[in-house]
Motif scaffolding. Structure first.
Motif, short mmCIF file in Angstrom:
data_model
loop_
_atom_site.label_atom_id
_atom_site.label_comp_id
_atom_site.label_asym_id
_atom_site.label_seq_id
_atom_site.Cartn_x
_atom_site.Cartn_y
_atom_site.Cartn_z
N ALA A 171 -5.82 1.11 -1.32
CA ALA A 171 -5.65 2.56 -1.24
C ALA A 171 -4.19 2.86 -0.91
O ALA A 171 -3.58 2.18 -0.08
N ARG A 172 -3.62 3.87 -1.55
CA ARG A 172 -2.25 4.30 -1.25
C ARG A 172 -2.23 5.04 0.07
O ARG A 172 -3.11 5.83 0.38
N HIS A 208 0.81 -1.22 0.00
CA HIS A 208 0.00 0.00 0.00
C HIS A 208 0.84 1.27 0.00
O HIS A 208 0.31 2.36 -0.19
N HIS A 209 2.15 1.15 0.21
CA HIS A 209 3.04 2.30 0.07
C HIS A 209 3.39 2.58 -1.39
O HIS A 209 3.99 3.61 -1.71
N GLY A 210 3.06 1.64 -2.29
CA GLY A 210 3.43 1.77 -3.69
C GLY A 210 4.76 1.12 -4.03
O GLY A 210 5.30 1.33 -5.11
N LEU A 211 5.28 0.30 -3.12
CA LEU A 211 6.55 -0.42 -3.34
C LEU A 211 6.28 -1.76 -4.01
O LEU A 211 5.48 -2.56 -3.52
N ARG A 265 11.03 -0.92 -6.60
CA ARG A 265 10.65 0.43 -7.03
C ARG A 265 9.47 0.91 -6.21
O ARG A 265 8.53 0.17 -5.97
N ASP A 266 9.56 2.17 -5.77
CA ASP A 266 8.42 2.78 -5.10
C ASP A 266 7.92 3.94 -5.95
O ASP A 266 8.44 4.20 -7.04
N ALA A 267 6.92 4.64 -5.48
CA ALA A 267 6.28 5.67 -6.29
C ALA A 267 7.18 6.87 -6.55
O ALA A 267 6.96 7.63 -7.50
N SER A 268 8.19 7.06 -5.71
CA SER A 268 9.09 8.19 -5.91
C SER A 268 10.23 7.87 -6.87
O SER A 268 10.92 8.76 -7.34
N GLY A 269 10.44 6.55 -7.16
CA GLY A 269 11.44 6.11 -8.13
C GLY A 269 12.84 6.56 -7.75
O GLY A 269 13.04 7.22 -6.76
N PRO A 270 13.85 6.25 -8.56
CA PRO A 270 13.80 5.35 -9.70
C PRO A 270 13.93 3.88 -9.26
O PRO A 270 14.03 3.61 -8.06
N SER A 297 9.57 1.52 1.67
CA SER A 297 10.20 2.17 0.52
C SER A 297 11.24 1.23 -0.07
O SER A 297 11.65 0.24 0.55
N ALA A 298 11.69 1.55 -1.29
CA ALA A 298 12.75 0.77 -1.92
C ALA A 298 14.04 0.87 -1.12
O ALA A 298 14.78 -0.11 -0.99
N ALA A 299 14.32 2.04 -0.57
CA ALA A 299 15.55 2.22 0.21
C ALA A 299 15.52 1.35 1.46
O ALA A 299 16.53 0.73 1.82
N GLN A 300 14.37 1.26 2.13
CA GLN A 300 14.29 0.42 3.32
C GLN A 300 14.43 -1.06 2.96
O GLN A 300 15.12 -1.81 3.65
N ALA A 301 13.78 -1.47 1.86
CA ALA A 301 13.88 -2.87 1.43
C ALA A 301 15.33 -3.22 1.11
O ALA A 301 15.81 -4.30 1.47
#
Length: 238
Positions: free
Chosen positions: A236-237, A58-61, A118-123, A93-97
């Motif tokens: 939902a995001r 749901h975070h978009g990741l 990838r998350d919604a903020s990319g890249p 987030s991708a950084a946390q993963a």
């Protein structure tokens, strides 16, 4: 044995993942809603090993796994690589993963793999793990990703040529779909994005849509040129 492609969009991205698998592997389970460490995510499940090859939360990741089938085999008793996706799907987030993967004490026990984040903020972040060594590449220009247990280099070359013909001139969501349906001159073969050979074939197609307010996952079981994507599951995001 898989192919993954994605396209950045305003406020999110679109992603397609074709899963190639041996005929003797157990059937996959349809995409469903899961909970991981208080994070809700959508994912299909490998009924044989219990893990996922793709999950979006749901975070978009999105976390997606491609096996390196020609790498050394896993250490005795090593967990399935699909369990990594299950573990990382709870990340925000991708950084946390990525940080959690780098701290995994069992990393060298796994057979080789490529992990997409990838998350919604990319890249996008593309993580390669081989013999316990981890390397990271970053950028949406890394698409497409592919793997093959038969001949990885030839598969990447053939699928790369299809990408240059079908997507690179005018990237779009429709172009991504055409790419994943692409076959050889006489139909799906061992190296085309939509793959079919004596011992294995493209088994399913997943479509991920991440927008500003929602996350969607549609999972079609069957060879993509024969199976239609169903209505997606929606979160939902947050």
């Amino acid at each position: 044995m898989c192919t993954l492609s994605w396209l950045p969009l305003e406020g999110g991205y679109e992603l397609l993942f074709s899963r190639d698998e041996r005929h003797d592997r157990a059937p996959e389970l349809p995409a469903a809603v899961h909970d991981g460490e208080g994070t809700t995510y959508l994912a299909p499940t490998d009924s044989q090993a219990g893990g996922h090859w793709l999950a979006v939360n749901h975070h978009g990741l999105t976390v997606a796994l491609l096996n390196d089938d020609l790498a050394r085999p896993p250490a005795p008793g090593a967990p399935s690589r699909g369990q990594l996706v299950r573990c990382l799907a709870g990340s925000s987030s991708a950084a946390q993963a990525l940080g959690r993967l780098q701290e995994d004490p069992d990393l060298e026990r796994y057979a080789g793999f490529t992990l997409f984040l990838r998350d919604a903020s990319g890249p996008a972040r593309v993580v390669t793990v081989s013999h316990g060594e981890l390397s990271v590449a970053e950028g949406d220009g890394l698409a497409p990703l592919s793997s093959s247990s038969l001949d990885p280099e030839r598969a990447r070359a053939v699928r790369g040529a299809s990408w240059e013909r079908l997507v690179a001139p005018a990237p779009s969501v429709e172009a991504l779909h055409r790419f994943h349906l692409a076959a050889g001159p006489e139909g799906p073969d061992a190296f085309s994005p939509c793959m079919d050979r004596e011992d294995a074939a493209t088994r399913s197609l997943c479509r991920v849509q991440v927008s500003g307010d929602a996350v969607r996952l549609a999972h079609a079981i069957g060879r993509p040129d024969r199976a239609r994507l169903p209505e997606p599951l929606v979160l939902a995001r947050t």
